[in-house]
Motif scaffolding. Structure first.
Motif, short mmCIF file in Angstrom:
data_model
loop_
_atom_site.label_atom_id
_atom_site.label_comp_id
_atom_site.label_asym_id
_atom_site.label_seq_id
_atom_site.Cartn_x
_atom_site.Cartn_y
_atom_site.Cartn_z
N GLN A 1 2.10 -59.75 107.28
CA GLN A 1 1.68 -60.93 108.06
C GLN A 1 2.68 -61.77 108.70
O GLN A 1 2.59 -62.26 109.91
CB GLN A 1 0.56 -61.57 107.21
CG GLN A 1 -0.54 -60.87 107.04
CD GLN A 1 -1.61 -61.72 106.05
OE1 GLN A 1 -1.27 -62.36 105.30
NE2 GLN A 1 -2.83 -61.15 106.38
N LYS A 2 3.79 -62.19 107.71
CA LYS A 2 4.65 -62.85 108.31
C LYS A 2 5.60 -62.15 109.36
O LYS A 2 6.03 -62.73 110.30
CB LYS A 2 5.59 -63.10 107.06
CG LYS A 2 4.89 -64.14 105.98
CD LYS A 2 5.95 -64.60 104.80
CE LYS A 2 5.18 -65.60 104.08
NZ LYS A 2 6.05 -65.78 102.66
N LEU A 3 5.83 -60.73 108.85
CA LEU A 3 6.69 -60.13 110.08
C LEU A 3 5.75 -60.21 111.30
O LEU A 3 6.50 -60.09 112.31
CB LEU A 3 6.73 -58.84 109.52
CG LEU A 3 7.74 -57.72 110.33
CD1 LEU A 3 9.11 -58.37 110.70
CD2 LEU A 3 8.00 -56.46 109.70
N LYS A 4 4.31 -59.85 111.33
CA LYS A 4 3.81 -59.89 112.47
C LYS A 4 4.00 -61.14 113.40
O LYS A 4 4.21 -61.12 114.71
CB LYS A 4 2.34 -59.35 112.33
CG LYS A 4 1.90 -58.04 111.88
CD LYS A 4 0.64 -57.72 111.73
CE LYS A 4 0.52 -56.30 111.34
NZ LYS A 4 -1.12 -56.09 111.01
N ALA A 5 3.78 -62.28 112.50
CA ALA A 5 3.60 -63.66 113.02
C ALA A 5 5.36 -63.87 113.71
O ALA A 5 5.26 -64.49 114.81
CB ALA A 5 3.42 -64.86 112.05
N LEU A 6 6.21 -63.58 113.06
CA LEU A 6 7.90 -63.56 113.61
C LEU A 6 7.74 -62.73 114.84
O LEU A 6 8.49 -63.26 115.85
CB LEU A 6 8.69 -63.28 112.47
CG LEU A 6 8.73 -64.32 111.03
CD1 LEU A 6 9.74 -63.69 110.21
CD2 LEU A 6 9.37 -65.53 111.89
N ASP B 1 8.67 -62.90 120.48
CA ASP B 1 8.08 -62.24 121.69
C ASP B 1 8.87 -60.73 121.57
O ASP B 1 9.36 -60.37 122.67
CB ASP B 1 8.38 -62.86 123.11
CG ASP B 1 7.73 -62.43 124.14
OD1 ASP B 1 6.68 -61.48 123.91
OD2 ASP B 1 7.99 -62.42 125.48
N MET B 2 8.83 -60.12 120.41
CA MET B 2 9.17 -58.94 120.15
C MET B 2 8.43 -58.09 119.81
O MET B 2 7.28 -58.32 119.58
CB MET B 2 10.52 -58.94 119.05
CG MET B 2 11.80 -59.57 119.63
SD MET B 2 12.64 -59.92 118.03
CE MET B 2 12.98 -58.25 117.66
N THR B 3 8.54 -56.57 120.16
CA THR B 3 7.81 -55.74 119.68
C THR B 3 8.60 -54.76 118.35
O THR B 3 9.38 -55.29 118.05
CB THR B 3 7.52 -54.38 120.75
OG1 THR B 3 8.97 -54.01 121.02
CG2 THR B 3 7.12 -55.00 122.13
#
Length: 303
Positions: free
Chosen positions: A6-11, A16-18
């Motif tokens: 979840q933290k990785l998705k938020a970061l 604004d990276m994929t």
């Protein structure tokens, strides 16, 4: 609890990276990043270090799961990294510079009066110069207002920081406050002494030079107030870190103050009902009071 995925998705969303972008930076497959984001695995230590450097967060933040009582106390928060703090402050400072530049152009359009010499075709030249400078200032303010708003979460959501990051930012903010205080003092000195300085210049070099000095000083202290005031307000948003609903209406008027002032300036210019610079001066007086209040609030938080 907030998991690593979840933290990785938020970061990723924050920067604004994929997942593909991150995979390229880490020299791993897209599938590997997808597994991390879906909590089906944890990167190796060297990859974790790279991720912490890319997003400007600590390893402790990436690996530590937030305790339930902390989540209950703060509610759903928005994590702010060191990189986001720097980006937000830079974004607000650039906006302040544009507003200061636009305001200065509006004020300095009056310089055309100081150097205007009646004569053949001079009225045409006067109108061209005055309109060019004045409308350029209006255009800069409109351009700033039309730029897309970034960092909407700051000021509207509860903010979460790494302890080391927020401590470092508080120390930096305290140093900045001294700089802003000096800018306010310099601006106030120019505002109070401006008429006397202009009168002195007029006595030595002529009335037209005195009027020019008066307009230049007005633009100078106005710019100082804008730059210091908007920078201070941006830092206070980060330091408070409270949702907008908890500050309902407190400073909401600031978002509409600049376009309303620009509209009043334009009306004064078109109808000649008042001097175009007057709405700007009124706004600065109100902003000065607001900024003083922010400084007092900052000291109270520190105590």
């Amino acid at each position: 609890m907030m998991t690593f995925g979840q933290k990785l998705k938020a970061l990723l969303k924050e920067k604004d990276m994929t997942q593909e972008n991150l995979a390229e930076l880490l020299d791993v497959s897209r599938q590997a990043v997808g597994k991390w984001a879906n909590d089906k695995g944890i990167p190796e230590v060297d990859k974790l270090v790279q991720i912490s450097n890319i997003f400007g967060v600590s390893l402790d933040y990436l690996l530590r799961e937030e305790q339930e009582e902390e989540r209950e106390r703060t509610g759903t928060g928005f994590y702010v990294s060191r990189e986001m703090i720097e980006g937000f402050l830079s974004y607000r400072q650039e906006s302040a510079k544009r507003i200061a530049a636009g305001t200065a152009l509006i004020i300095l359009s009056e310089l055309v009066d100081c150097f205007f010499l009646p004569g053949k075709n001079s009225m045409l030249l006067y109108n061209v110069l005055y309109n060019a400078v004045f409308l350029s200032g209006i255009a800069v303010l409109i351009w700033n207002g039309l730029k897309p708003r970034k960092y909407r979460e700051i000021g509207s959501r509860q903010l979460l920081f790494d302890e080391g990051v927020i401590r470092e930012f508080r120390e930096q903010s305290e140093r900045n406050r001294k700089k802003y205080a000096l800018m306010f003092i310099a601006g106030a000195a120019l505002m109070l002494l401006g008429p006397e300085i202009a009168e002195f210049v007029a006595g030595r070099f002529g009335r037209w030079m005195g009027n020019a000095a008066d307009q230049i000083l007005l633009a100078a202290w106005s710019g100082l107030f804008i730059l210091a005031g908007m920078s201070l307000y941006a830092e206070n948003l980060l330091l408070r870190g409270t949702p907008k609903k908890d500050r309902k209406g407190k400073y909401a008027w600031l978002y509409g103050a600049v376009p309303v002032t620009a509209l009043l300036v334009l009306i004064g210019y078109v109808t000649n009902a008042w001097r175009p610079a007057m709405p700007v001066l009124i706004l600065f007086c109100v902003l000065l009071v607001t900024v003083c209040k922010l400084i007092v609030e900052g000291r109270e938080r520190k105590e």
